[in-house]
Every structure is written in C-alpha cells, then in structure tokens.
Scaffold this motif. Structure first.
Motif: not given
Length: 226
Positions: A139-142, A157-161, A186-201
């Motif tokens: 999405g808009d996450l890099d 390093v995480a940032y939003i475009t 995994s991904y969660l969106k509640e209202g304006d909040l976005v939560v993404r679970k990222v795995l570094d295997t």
C-alpha cells in the motif's frame, strides 16, 4: 534596633529557603554537515554524556537527540562511513571514532521531514559496509532492510509515501550468515489506524508498523522475537 532585627530575620529566611547550588555546563563540542543533514554534538560536562542532535535543513522539521557515555574526555569525532539513497529515502551511517559508536540516521527527501536515529557500539568483527538487503512495499508503506554485517546488525526503516512524513528506524542483532526474506504476514485497519505485521525471517524478528491514513502521518515500528 527594629531594622537590625528585620534584616536578621530576612537573612535567616533566605538561607532556610536557599536550595543546593548544582552547576551544569552544556556546550556544543562539534558539528557536521552532510548535504541537507546537520548533526550537532552537545556535551554535558557534569554528567560525562555526549549527545548527537540530528535535523534536516527543511521547513517544518524537528530534531532528534541520541546520547551515550563519553568514553574519553568530552565530545565526539564524527565521520560518515556509509550512504544509501533509495527513491525518497536517505540513510547515512556515521562513526564516532572517539567513543566507539555507530549511528544510522534515516530521513525522506520531502519538505517537513524529520530524521530517525539509532546508535550502537562499534563491535566490528571485520571491515564491512552497510548494504540494502530487502525491500517491502505494501500500500502506502515502504520498508527497507539495511545490513551492517561487520557489526552483526540489521536495521529496518519504515516510512509512508506522503508529504511531510518522517521515517521510523530500529536496529537489532542479526546472526552472521543467515538468510531470509521480508514480507507482510498480517494487516489491520480500524478507523484511521493502520497496523501491518512485517516478518524479517533472516533475523527471526516480527515488527509491527503503525500509522494513520492521513496526509503528513509518520510511521512507528516496534520489533520483537518471532
């Protein structure tokens, strides 16, 4: 006589309320400029701490400060020893040769950005350069993975475009010679909040990246053992 008694009473009252004098001496002991990044070295001479304050030459920016023990005397000796530019993201690796520390700072090349910083001790097992070793876009996450193999460190390093955003940065120990990918589990969106679970295997870490879906938002990243 009354005047003398009044003066004595005033003096006793002053000494009764006077606090302990605690001297503090905070001074700038150096500065560094690399393109649009400014780093100022601030030292607290009474506590033997030296601090690096980072900010970007852009309107609307905010500084960030990281402090650590001054090993010898006071101040720091900074050199840039690594640089990565990927799309809007800029990552710089600085070495403080006086105090045996490395600092990674990341920012995006948009007006109003502020830097993110993480520092760790210089424990180089061998001479090496930081390299980008993984990229995830959801999405808009890099998210980009930076490897400092000589210190056995991995940094995400995480940032939003979006305009005015600031990145988040976290570094953790990484096993030598390990391999693995970077992906969203995994991904969660509640209202304006976005939560993404990222795995570094590769490092066996899970990271929650959170932000809100509004212009100018910035991300926050929290990692833990998976």
């Amino acid at each position: 006589m009354k005047i003398l008694l009044a003066l004595m009473a005033f003096g006793l009252s002053f000494f009764a309320h006077a606090g302990k004098f605690e001297p503090s001496l905070v001074v700038q002991t150096g500065q560094m400029r690399e393109s649009d990044l400014i780093v100022r070295n601030i030292t607290d001479l009474t506590s033997k701490k030296t601090c690096l304050t980072f900010y970007i030459r852009t309107s609307g920016t905010s500084p960030i400060t990281h402090c650590y023990d001054a090993v010898s005397g006071f101040g720091a000796n900074l050199n840039q020893v690594g640089h990565i530019k990927a799309d809007d993201l800029v990552v710089r690796k600085l070495e403080d040769t006086k105090n045996g520390m490395f600092c990674l700072t990341a920012y995006v090349s948009t007006p109003g950005t502020s830097p993110a910083v993480d520092c760790y001790p210089n424990k180089q097992e061998f001479k090496d350069h930081m390299v980008e070793s993984g990229h995830l876009r959801e999405g808009d996450l890099d998210v980009r993975r930076i490897i400092d193999a000589g210190n056995m460190k991995t940094c995400l390093v995480a940032y939003i475009t979006t305009k005015g955003t600031s990145p988040s940065l976290v570094c953790y120990d990484s096993p030598a010679g390990s391999k693995g990918g970077l992906y969203q589990s995994s991904y969660l969106k509640e209202g304006d909040l976005v939560v993404r679970k990222v795995l570094d295997t590769q490092s066996k870490k899970a990271c929650l990246v959170t932000y809100v879906s509004t212009a100018g938002t910035s991300s926050h990243i929290y990692c833990y053992d998976e």
